[in-house]
Design a protein around this motif. Structure first.
Motif, mmCIF file in Angstrom:
data_model
loop_
_atom_site.group_PDB
_atom_site.id
_atom_site.type_symbol
_atom_site.label_atom_id
_atom_site.label_comp_id
_atom_site.label_asym_id
_atom_site.label_seq_id
_atom_site.Cartn_x
_atom_site.Cartn_y
_atom_site.Cartn_z
ATOM 1 N N ASP A 12 0.830 -1.201 0.000
ATOM 2 C CA ASP A 12 0.000 0.000 0.000
ATOM 3 C C ASP A 12 0.871 1.260 0.000
ATOM 4 N N LYS A 13 1.922 1.273 0.808
ATOM 5 C CA LYS A 13 2.812 2.436 0.857
ATOM 6 C C LYS A 13 3.523 2.646 -0.471
ATOM 7 N N PHE A 18 4.156 5.903 -5.471
ATOM 8 C CA PHE A 18 3.995 6.005 -6.920
ATOM 9 C C PHE A 18 3.028 7.123 -7.283
ATOM 10 N N GLU A 19 1.940 7.253 -6.532
ATOM 11 C CA GLU A 19 0.933 8.274 -6.835
ATOM 12 C C GLU A 19 1.511 9.682 -6.742
ATOM 13 N N LYS A 20 2.456 9.909 -5.851
ATOM 14 C CA LYS A 20 3.025 11.243 -5.669
ATOM 15 C C LYS A 20 4.166 11.524 -6.636
ATOM 16 N N SER A 21 4.627 10.496 -7.322
ATOM 17 C CA SER A 21 5.773 10.651 -8.216
ATOM 18 C C SER A 21 5.323 11.080 -9.604
ATOM 19 N N ALA A 22 6.308 11.420 -10.444
ATOM 20 C CA ALA A 22 6.035 11.718 -11.852
ATOM 21 C C ALA A 22 6.254 10.496 -12.724
ATOM 22 N N ASP A 23 6.491 9.350 -12.119
ATOM 23 C CA ASP A 23 6.759 8.119 -12.865
ATOM 24 C C ASP A 23 5.500 7.630 -13.577
ATOM 25 N N LEU A 24 5.711 6.953 -14.702
ATOM 26 C CA LEU A 24 4.599 6.432 -15.489
ATOM 27 C C LEU A 24 4.262 4.987 -15.152
ATOM 28 N N ARG A 25 5.172 4.292 -14.467
ATOM 29 C CA ARG A 25 4.922 2.908 -14.049
ATOM 30 C C ARG A 25 5.375 2.734 -12.612
ATOM 31 N N ILE A 26 4.668 1.883 -11.879
ATOM 32 C CA ILE A 26 5.070 1.560 -10.526
ATOM 33 C C ILE A 26 6.161 0.492 -10.588
ATOM 34 N N THR A 27 7.206 0.655 -9.783
ATOM 35 C CA THR A 27 8.348 -0.254 -9.814
ATOM 36 C C THR A 27 8.780 -0.573 -8.383
ATOM 37 N N PRO A 28 9.655 -1.566 -8.208
ATOM 38 C CA PRO A 28 10.174 -1.865 -6.861
ATOM 39 C C PRO A 28 10.878 -0.682 -6.211
ATOM 40 N N GLY A 29 11.332 0.279 -7.015
ATOM 41 C CA GLY A 29 11.975 1.467 -6.453
ATOM 42 C C GLY A 29 11.040 2.309 -5.601
ATOM 43 N N HIS A 30 9.737 2.091 -5.698
ATOM 44 C CA HIS A 30 8.781 2.834 -4.872
ATOM 45 C C HIS A 30 8.605 2.194 -3.495
ATOM 46 N N ILE A 31 9.279 1.106 -3.250
ATOM 47 C CA ILE A 31 9.227 0.457 -1.931
ATOM 48 C C ILE A 31 10.370 0.998 -1.082
ATOM 49 N N HIS A 32 10.028 1.616 0.037
ATOM 50 C CA HIS A 32 11.023 2.148 0.974
ATOM 51 C C HIS A 32 10.740 1.571 2.354
ATOM 52 N N LEU A 33 11.784 1.057 3.002
ATOM 53 C CA LEU A 33 11.627 0.440 4.318
ATOM 54 C C LEU A 33 12.666 1.006 5.284
ATOM 55 N N PRO A 34 12.373 2.146 5.933
ATOM 56 C CA PRO A 34 13.310 2.712 6.898
ATOM 57 C C PRO A 34 13.654 1.697 7.987
ATOM 58 N N ALA A 43 15.526 -7.866 -0.851
ATOM 59 C CA ALA A 43 14.756 -9.115 -0.836
ATOM 60 C C ALA A 43 13.260 -8.835 -0.884
ATOM 61 N N VAL A 44 12.802 -7.826 -0.134
ATOM 62 C CA VAL A 44 11.383 -7.475 -0.145
ATOM 63 C C VAL A 44 10.972 -6.955 -1.515
ATOM 64 N N ARG A 45 11.824 -6.148 -2.136
ATOM 65 C CA ARG A 45 11.501 -5.621 -3.460
ATOM 66 C C ARG A 45 11.362 -6.733 -4.489
ATOM 67 N N VAL A 46 12.241 -7.708 -4.423
ATOM 68 C CA VAL A 46 12.165 -8.837 -5.349
ATOM 69 C C VAL A 46 10.884 -9.634 -5.111
ATOM 70 N N LEU A 52 3.181 -5.569 -7.960
ATOM 71 C CA LEU A 52 3.060 -4.119 -7.867
ATOM 72 C C LEU A 52 2.076 -3.554 -8.892
ATOM 73 N N GLU A 53 2.190 -3.960 -10.157
ATOM 74 C CA GLU A 53 1.294 -3.423 -11.179
ATOM 75 C C GLU A 53 -0.138 -3.895 -10.953
ATOM 76 N N ARG A 54 -0.311 -5.095 -10.425
ATOM 77 C CA ARG A 54 -1.661 -5.566 -10.095
ATOM 78 C C ARG A 54 -2.262 -4.725 -8.971
ATOM 79 N N ALA A 55 -1.423 -4.314 -8.020
ATOM 80 C CA ALA A 55 -1.910 -3.482 -6.914
ATOM 81 C C ALA A 55 -2.396 -2.130 -7.437
ATOM 82 N N TRP A 56 -1.610 -1.503 -8.325
ATOM 83 C CA TRP A 56 -2.030 -0.216 -8.873
ATOM 84 C C TRP A 56 -3.278 -0.375 -9.738
ATOM 85 N N ALA A 57 -3.357 -1.465 -10.512
ATOM 86 C CA ALA A 57 -4.535 -1.707 -11.336
ATOM 87 C C ALA A 57 -5.782 -1.845 -10.470
#
Length: 461
Positions: A12-13, A18-34, A43-46, A52-57
């Motif tokens: 969800d995060k 992704f929604e706040k970005s200017a990116d055209l596709r959601i990618t593992p780079g949108h996953i941040h885990l402080p 490992a989580v990104r993989v 990810l694309e199913r979640a946005w869809a």
């Protein structure tokens, strides 16, 4: 090992990033885990990359039910569909963008894709204080034909303006303030009597000051309410008892002990939550909850706020709290950008008072150094400011060229292709109501009437 609930919150995060970005596709780079190691993050990104694309869809589908559809969601759909902002009336259409010094990337991308609009950017780069959550200063990225400065403040008198100008000088800002000579504002190093508002650097500072004021018999209100602090207390108890919390910033932690360790060893990973985590760990969740229950926003004797939340507010008598600290350039671990960000936040804090300002922990601020501005430069400097160089923004396309629109004929949108199938095409029945898109940085994008939007093929949900 991460359970299903934790993975759901991480997913969800990622969608919200992704929604706040200017990116055209959601990618593992949108996953941040402080707080996670680079290996664990990878490992989580993989693990989540295939979904990810199913979640946005699911978010973009009117019949989706797994993730919620937020305000940022329809803004992102407008961006992906290359939406065109249509404004009625005579003459060339224009848009006024307020608070342009703190704008998210998707809003910037939308505006850059509107070459038919005359854009008027309004803001103050010295008050850009939300870069820590991804906001960008759009003012620095313009090539304006005309720049107009508002330098005279009608909020406070010359003494407050003079102190604020020290921060502007330290920032090397082109603008200097001129106080209202009709107002006799005062600035003092010591505490002011009976402040109407106390501004702190952190939520922990707000809570500590609030407990002191309550113990002195004063009623206390928290700007923005106590919900954020209460949620953090609940998260602490949930993690202690069940090893899981729905708190959006802590849902990827498996225990409260892990949160405390990150707050101690890597506080930057928790950003503004770290100091309050330490307060809860020291005082205990029960004591903190009892104090929060005693606070009320019903005409309190004193308002408490972080400097971030106080942006845009004012009170007659303002006291700066005790938790501001200097970020000096002599500290090798602090970058110049971090020092500048702190100076901007302090500038916001010292410009909230109308009558009296108590400087508190800012009384002797090493970050100011010897920053002074000769009085004769206060007005000339703003007028002689050099034109800003336009800097590119990661992920935000450059503006498209387009011929100016004719006053007599509306522009027609050509073949807008929706990014996601199934987006609602039938507009609301209240034709004539205006559509306004707001992003979380308070930027409003007027899109004309529903009828006009429909004629242009704009798809809305």
């Amino acid at each position: 090992h991460l359970g299903p609930k934790t993975l759901y919150r991480i997913l969800d995060k990622a969608v919200r990033e992704f929604e706040k970005s200017a990116d055209l596709r959601i990618t593992p780079g949108h996953i941040h885990l402080p707080g996670y190691s680079p290996q664990d993050l990878a490992a989580v990104r993989v693990h989540l990359a295939p979904v990810l694309e199913r979640a946005w869809a699911d978010v973009a589908n009117p019949n989706g039910h797994l993730l919620s559809f937020e305000h940022d969601s329809y803004v992102k759909l407008f961006h992906l569909n290359e939406g065109r902002i249509e404004v009625g009336g005579q003459g060339r259409a224009f848009a006024i963008i307020d608070e342009a010094q703190d704008m998210n990337k998707v809003a910037m991308a939308i505006l850059r894709a509107q070459p038919h609009l005359q854009l008027m950017w309004v803001g103050d780069s010295a008050q850009a204080i939300h870069g820590w959550r991804g906001a960008i200063d759009a003012l620095e990225r313009q090539e304006p034909d005309v720049t107009l400065s508002l330098s005279k403040s009608f909020r406070f008198g010359p003494e407050v303006a003079e102190h604020a100008n020290r921060y502007l000088a330290a920032l090397d800002a082109p603008l200097r303030l001129e106080g209202n000579p009709a107002l006799d504002s005062v600035v003092q190093n010591g505490p002011v009597a009976d402040p109407d508002m106390i501004l702190c650097r952190t939520n922990a500072g707000v809570f500590t000051e609030a407990t002191y004021q309550l113990d002195q018999g004063r009623t206390v209100g928290i700007i923005g309410g106590t919900q954020d602090l209460s949620r953090l207390v609940q998260a602490a108890e949930d993690l202690r008892t069940g090893g899981y919390t729905e708190h959006p910033d802590l849902s990827h932690f498996a225990s409260w002990k892990q949160v405390v360790e990150v707050a101690r060893d890597s506080p930057e990973d928790l950003e503004q939550l770290a100091p309050f985590v330490r307060v809860i760990d020291t005082r205990g969740a029960s004591e903190v909850r009892d104090y929060l229950a005693r606070m009320s926003d019903s005409d309190p004797d004193v308002w408490l706020s972080t400097a971030h939340r106080a942006k845009g507010l004012e009170e007659k008598v303002v006291q700066i709290g005790d938790d501001f600290k200097a970020k000096t350039a002599t500290d090798s671990e602090v970058s110049e950008a971090e020092i500048a960000a702190e100076l901007r936040l302090k500038y916001v804090a010292v410009t909230r008072a109308k009558v009296a300002l108590g400087l508190g922990s800012l009384a002797e601020d090493p970050d100011l150094g010897d920053a002074e501005t000769p009085p004769e430069q206060l007005t000339e400097q703003a007028q002689d400011a050099p034109e800003a160089e336009v800097a590119p923004i990661d992920g935000v396309p450059e503006p498209r060229d387009e011929a100016p629109l004719s006053d007599s004929s509306p522009a027609q949108q050509e073949g807008s292709t929706p990014a996601v199938e199934g987006t609602v095409t039938r507009l609301a029945e209240q034709v004539g109501a205006r559509i306004v898109v707001f992003d979380e940085e308070h930027t409003s994008l007027a899109m004309g009437t529903l009828e006009e939007a429909s004629a242009q093929g704009v798809r809305v949900r």
